[in-house]
Design a protein around this motif. Structure first.
Motif, mmCIF file in Angstrom:
data_model
loop_
_atom_site.group_PDB
_atom_site.id
_atom_site.type_symbol
_atom_site.label_atom_id
_atom_site.label_comp_id
_atom_site.label_asym_id
_atom_site.label_seq_id
_atom_site.Cartn_x
_atom_site.Cartn_y
_atom_site.Cartn_z
ATOM 1 N N UNK A 153 0.825 -1.202 0.000
ATOM 2 C CA UNK A 153 0.000 0.000 0.000
ATOM 3 C C UNK A 153 0.859 1.252 0.000
ATOM 4 N N UNK A 154 0.373 2.296 -0.686
ATOM 5 C CA UNK A 154 1.050 3.586 -0.650
ATOM 6 C C UNK A 154 0.021 4.684 -0.927
ATOM 7 N N UNK A 155 0.416 5.919 -0.658
ATOM 8 C CA UNK A 155 -0.458 7.070 -0.838
ATOM 9 C C UNK A 155 0.098 7.965 -1.938
ATOM 10 N N UNK A 156 -0.795 8.503 -2.769
ATOM 11 C CA UNK A 156 -0.373 9.365 -3.872
ATOM 12 C C UNK A 156 -1.474 10.375 -4.167
ATOM 13 N N UNK A 157 -1.150 11.490 -4.794
ATOM 14 C CA UNK A 157 -2.172 12.477 -5.167
ATOM 15 C C UNK A 157 -3.185 11.870 -6.124
ATOM 16 N N UNK A 158 -4.446 12.197 -5.934
ATOM 17 C CA UNK A 158 -5.499 11.703 -6.804
ATOM 18 C C UNK A 158 -5.433 12.423 -8.152
ATOM 19 N N UNK A 159 -5.440 11.649 -9.229
ATOM 20 C CA UNK A 159 -5.337 12.214 -10.575
ATOM 21 C C UNK A 159 -6.682 12.265 -11.287
ATOM 22 N N UNK A 160 -7.752 11.862 -10.576
ATOM 23 C CA UNK A 160 -9.061 11.783 -11.220
ATOM 24 C C UNK A 160 -9.991 12.902 -10.821
ATOM 25 N N UNK A 161 -11.240 12.503 -10.454
ATOM 26 C CA UNK A 161 -12.281 13.477 -10.146
ATOM 27 C C UNK A 161 -11.957 14.312 -8.897
ATOM 28 N N UNK A 162 -11.207 13.733 -7.967
ATOM 29 C CA UNK A 162 -10.887 14.444 -6.728
ATOM 30 C C UNK A 162 -9.459 14.966 -6.769
ATOM 31 N N UNK A 163 -9.113 15.625 -7.847
ATOM 32 C CA UNK A 163 -7.760 16.140 -8.012
ATOM 33 C C UNK A 163 -7.380 17.048 -6.849
ATOM 34 N N UNK A 164 -6.158 16.877 -6.353
ATOM 35 C CA UNK A 164 -5.701 17.655 -5.211
ATOM 36 C C UNK A 164 -5.807 16.919 -3.904
ATOM 37 N N UNK A 165 -6.585 15.872 -3.879
ATOM 38 C CA UNK A 165 -6.725 15.043 -2.685
ATOM 39 C C UNK A 165 -5.826 13.811 -2.805
ATOM 40 N N UNK A 166 -5.757 13.067 -1.710
ATOM 41 C CA UNK A 166 -4.907 11.884 -1.708
ATOM 42 C C UNK A 166 -5.714 10.612 -1.963
ATOM 43 N N UNK A 167 -5.073 9.655 -2.602
ATOM 44 C CA UNK A 167 -5.649 8.329 -2.809
ATOM 45 C C UNK A 167 -4.763 7.287 -2.147
ATOM 46 N N UNK A 168 -5.385 6.215 -1.686
ATOM 47 C CA UNK A 168 -4.656 5.085 -1.135
ATOM 48 C C UNK A 168 -4.656 3.988 -2.190
ATOM 49 N N UNK A 169 -3.480 3.603 -2.630
ATOM 50 C CA UNK A 169 -3.347 2.603 -3.691
ATOM 51 C C UNK A 169 -2.753 1.321 -3.136
ATOM 52 N N UNK A 170 -3.057 0.227 -3.797
ATOM 53 C CA UNK A 170 -2.526 -1.066 -3.380
ATOM 54 C C UNK A 170 -2.319 -1.956 -4.590
ATOM 55 N N UNK A 171 -1.234 -2.682 -4.607
ATOM 56 C CA UNK A 171 -1.020 -3.737 -5.600
ATOM 57 C C UNK A 171 -0.463 -4.946 -4.867
ATOM 58 N N UNK A 172 -0.827 -6.108 -5.338
ATOM 59 C CA UNK A 172 -0.400 -7.344 -4.693
ATOM 60 C C UNK A 172 0.736 -7.991 -5.480
ATOM 61 N N UNK A 173 1.298 -9.031 -4.897
ATOM 62 C CA UNK A 173 2.233 -9.866 -5.640
ATOM 63 C C UNK A 173 1.451 -10.695 -6.655
ATOM 64 N N UNK A 174 2.133 -11.189 -7.640
ATOM 65 C CA UNK A 174 1.508 -12.105 -8.598
ATOM 66 C C UNK A 174 1.273 -13.454 -7.918
#
Length: 224
Positions: free
Chosen positions: A86-107
């Motif tokens: 998990x990591x946090x990054x600026x939202x690039x979509x409808x809520x621009x300027x806010x933060x998003x929490x993203x997650x990717x798993x292992x294969x």
């Protein structure tokens, strides 16, 4: 030559077979319960992809708004076997300027079958009975917490909307029929935007919404 000896993906080069066998041995088996959750969240905000063209197996990924951090953390905890990051990054979509929490798993090897069911022939997500029938009751709750909304009238009458706008009219009808067979009578609705685009979504009436909430509350978390 040195590159291919160390490359973990490219089949037919270096020690690809050995690394694949080792990976399979260490991956562990996903339980039917876990797979039911995966199929459920894939109906919502989750995606499944191969990291690159040489990847042996696919992985899951999702993103939520900062206010849904607890929900994202909970999903990652329940899917710990997939070693989510998990990591946090600026939202690039409808809520621009806010933060998003993203997650990717292992294969994971078992995600290959999931991929083939959810994205046949590597196309976009495509609803099928085979996919829907693999969703567990808790998987339904995950889908709702991912992509559902609840409206309550002034008189206290509830209505649940499942945001299936990304699927076609036929797919929405398939979902509505499937939910109806499960005991949750549902209807597919059509909406046209001001720009002329047409979308479809699934809606539950008041009685069905009450039944849905009562049945699936056991799978919810306080933040949701």
């Amino acid at each position: 030559t040195k590159h291919w000896k160390s490359h973990p993906y490219k089949k037919g080069h270096g020690i690809w077979n050995y690394r694949t066998e080792k990976y399979l041995a260490n991956a562990g088996q996903l339980s039917p319960e876990t797979l039911g959750l995966i199929y459920g969240t894939l109906l919502g905000d989750c995606s499944i992809t191969f990291p690159n063209q040489h990847s042996r197996f696919p992985r899951l990924a999702w993103s939520h708004s900062e206010k849904q951090r607890e929900w994202s953390d909970y999903k990652a905890e329940r899917l710990h076997q997939l070693r989510p990051h998990l990591w946090t990054a600026p939202n690039q979509g409808y809520s621009s300027g806010r933060l998003s929490v993203l997650c990717s798993t292992a294969c994971h090897p078992q995600l290959r079958e999931v991929f083939e069911i959810v994205r046949p022939e590597k196309h976009q997500k495509t609803i099928s009975r085979d996919w829907l029938e693999r969703v567990t009751s808790e998987g339904l709750a995950w889908w709702y917490m991912d992509d559902g909304s609840l409206s309550i009238t002034a008189s206290g009458s509830p209505s649940i909307q499942l945001h299936t706008e990304g699927f076609s009219a036929e797919e929405n009808q398939l979902i509505a029929d499937w939910l109806t067979e499960l005991g949750y009578p549902a209807r597919s609705f059509r909406v046209k935007t001001g720009r002329g685009k047409v979308y479809y979504y699934v809606k539950l009436g008041a009685e069905t919404s009450r039944k849905w909430l009562a049945a699936l509350k056991q799978y919810s978390i306080p933040a949701m």
